[in-house]
Write an enzyme that holds these catalytic residues in place. Sequence first.
Site, short mmCIF file in Angstrom:
data_model
loop_
_atom_site.label_atom_id
_atom_site.label_comp_id
_atom_site.label_asym_id
_atom_site.label_seq_id
_atom_site.Cartn_x
_atom_site.Cartn_y
_atom_site.Cartn_z
N ASN A 9 -6.42 -1.34 -3.20
CA ASN A 9 -6.04 -0.17 -2.41
C ASN A 9 -5.64 0.94 -3.38
O ASN A 9 -4.60 0.85 -4.03
CB ASN A 9 -4.85 -0.55 -1.50
CG ASN A 9 -4.25 0.67 -0.82
OD1 ASN A 9 -4.91 1.70 -0.69
ND2 ASN A 9 -3.01 0.55 -0.37
N TRP A 10 -6.47 1.95 -3.46
CA TRP A 10 -6.21 3.02 -4.44
C TRP A 10 -5.18 4.04 -3.97
O TRP A 10 -4.81 4.94 -4.72
CB TRP A 10 -7.52 3.77 -4.75
CG TRP A 10 -8.45 3.02 -5.65
CD1 TRP A 10 -8.26 1.79 -6.22
CD2 TRP A 10 -9.74 3.47 -6.12
NE1 TRP A 10 -9.33 1.45 -6.98
CE2 TRP A 10 -10.26 2.46 -6.95
CE3 TRP A 10 -10.49 4.63 -5.90
CZ2 TRP A 10 -11.50 2.58 -7.57
CZ3 TRP A 10 -11.72 4.74 -6.51
CH2 TRP A 10 -12.22 3.72 -7.34
N LYS A 11 -4.76 3.95 -2.73
CA LYS A 11 -3.81 4.93 -2.17
C LYS A 11 -4.34 6.34 -2.42
O LYS A 11 -5.54 6.56 -2.36
CB LYS A 11 -2.42 4.72 -2.77
CG LYS A 11 -1.99 3.25 -2.73
CD LYS A 11 -0.57 3.04 -3.09
CE LYS A 11 -0.29 1.55 -3.24
NZ LYS A 11 1.01 1.16 -2.84
N HIS A 95 -0.80 -0.42 6.93
CA HIS A 95 -0.15 -0.55 5.62
C HIS A 95 1.31 -0.09 5.75
O HIS A 95 1.60 0.83 6.53
CB HIS A 95 -0.89 0.30 4.58
CG HIS A 95 -0.43 0.04 3.18
ND1 HIS A 95 0.71 0.63 2.66
CD2 HIS A 95 -0.93 -0.74 2.20
CE1 HIS A 95 0.88 0.20 1.42
NE2 HIS A 95 -0.10 -0.62 1.12
N GLU A 97 3.08 1.76 4.02
CA GLU A 97 3.29 3.20 3.79
C GLU A 97 2.92 3.99 5.05
O GLU A 97 3.53 5.02 5.36
CB GLU A 97 2.47 3.65 2.57
CG GLU A 97 3.11 3.16 1.28
CD GLU A 97 2.14 2.90 0.13
OE1 GLU A 97 1.01 3.40 0.17
OE2 GLU A 97 2.53 2.18 -0.82
N GLU A 167 2.31 -8.29 3.32
CA GLU A 167 2.78 -7.40 2.26
C GLU A 167 4.27 -7.11 2.46
O GLU A 167 4.64 -6.18 3.19
CB GLU A 167 2.01 -6.08 2.30
CG GLU A 167 0.53 -6.23 2.01
CD GLU A 167 -0.01 -5.00 1.28
OE1 GLU A 167 -0.66 -5.17 0.26
OE2 GLU A 167 0.24 -3.87 1.74
N GLY A 173 4.63 -1.81 -4.89
CA GLY A 173 4.83 -0.73 -5.86
C GLY A 173 6.17 -0.83 -6.59
O GLY A 173 6.59 0.12 -7.25
N SER A 213 2.75 -5.94 -5.72
CA SER A 213 2.85 -6.05 -7.17
C SER A 213 2.03 -7.21 -7.75
O SER A 213 2.49 -7.91 -8.66
CB SER A 213 4.32 -6.13 -7.60
OG SER A 213 4.99 -4.94 -7.23
N GLY A 234 -2.50 -2.94 -5.08
CA GLY A 234 -2.36 -1.49 -5.15
C GLY A 234 -2.52 -1.00 -6.58
O GLY A 234 -3.63 -0.87 -7.10
N GLY A 235 -1.40 -0.74 -7.24
CA GLY A 235 -1.39 -0.13 -8.58
C GLY A 235 -2.37 -0.75 -9.57
O GLY A 235 -3.09 -0.03 -10.28
C1 PEP Z 1 -0.56 -2.01 -1.71
O1 PEP Z 1 -0.67 -0.81 -1.84
O2 PEP Z 1 -1.04 -2.59 -0.73
C2 PEP Z 1 0.17 -2.78 -2.73
C3 PEP Z 1 0.35 -4.06 -2.56
O3 PEP Z 1 0.62 -2.07 -3.84
P1 PEP Z 1 1.12 -2.69 -5.25
O4 PEP Z 1 0.13 -3.76 -5.64
O5 PEP Z 1 1.13 -1.54 -6.19
O6 PEP Z 1 2.47 -3.27 -5.01
#
Ligand code: PEP
Length: 250
Positions: A9-11, A95, A97, A167, A173, A213, A234-235
């Site tokens: 997930n590039w956000k 998600h 966010e 999640e 994040g 993470s 994500g990241g």
């Molecule tokens: C996400 O955006 O779904 C996520 C899990 O982010 P991260 O891996 O950066 O915690």
Amino acid sequence: MRRRVIAGNWKMYKTLAETRAFFSAFLPLVSNAKHCDIAVAPPFTALSTAVEAAKGSSVAIAGQNVSWSKEGAFTGEVSAPMLAEVGCRYVIIGHSERRQVFRETDDNVAKKTLMALSSGLTPIVCLGETQEERDAGLAEEVLSRQFTGGPGALTAEEFSRILIAYEPVWAIGTGRTATPEIAAEAHSLLRRCAGENFSVHLASALRILYGGSVKPDNIQGLMAQEELDGALVGGASLDAKSFAAIVNFV
Ligand code: PEP
């Protein structure tokens, strides 16, 4: 044996040039990965560039969000038929966010999931508790409520076509990953909810991804848990080498 899925997930990151550069570096690194399905969710503006760049590879493209309406006067929204037309195969729904910053509800999640399914997209429906909810001993209650109000509102046939991502909000994040055992416990609970709402057969076929993470150095421990059917990253999905190292965890 459920087939694993590793999705990135590039956000709200990456320009078109950065999207092209990512795929040029990433595709050769995962060309031998036959053990899992792979997806990348760029921002809307980069979807068609990503679809073009990933053409001929096993990497599918995903939307990060979708409207619950097919079309209409909904400024700023993007519909499921639009995502399907551009070449998306998956879409992330609910998600944390979206839930926290944009106030999306379980009802929104259910409606968006139906719309995605009717356009032939595979929804990745996200659920997870906050730190305060976990500390207050409410994690199970929150997950059950999110399940009942979202995926639990589908028919059995619809439910058979979705993926779920657990999640925990406190792990997204933050660099704090749920331990493999905490994640497995939450996944078992969600699978139990699926069994009670639908059937044991659908529950055991359901693929539940873990997100929060995930990095190259913790993916093996997470994937060692039978309950975890993949990861939503994500990241660490923004960098071709680190996302490829996660995909190539075996
Ligand atoms: C996400 O955006 O779904 C996520 C899990 O982010 P991260 O891996 O950066 O915690």
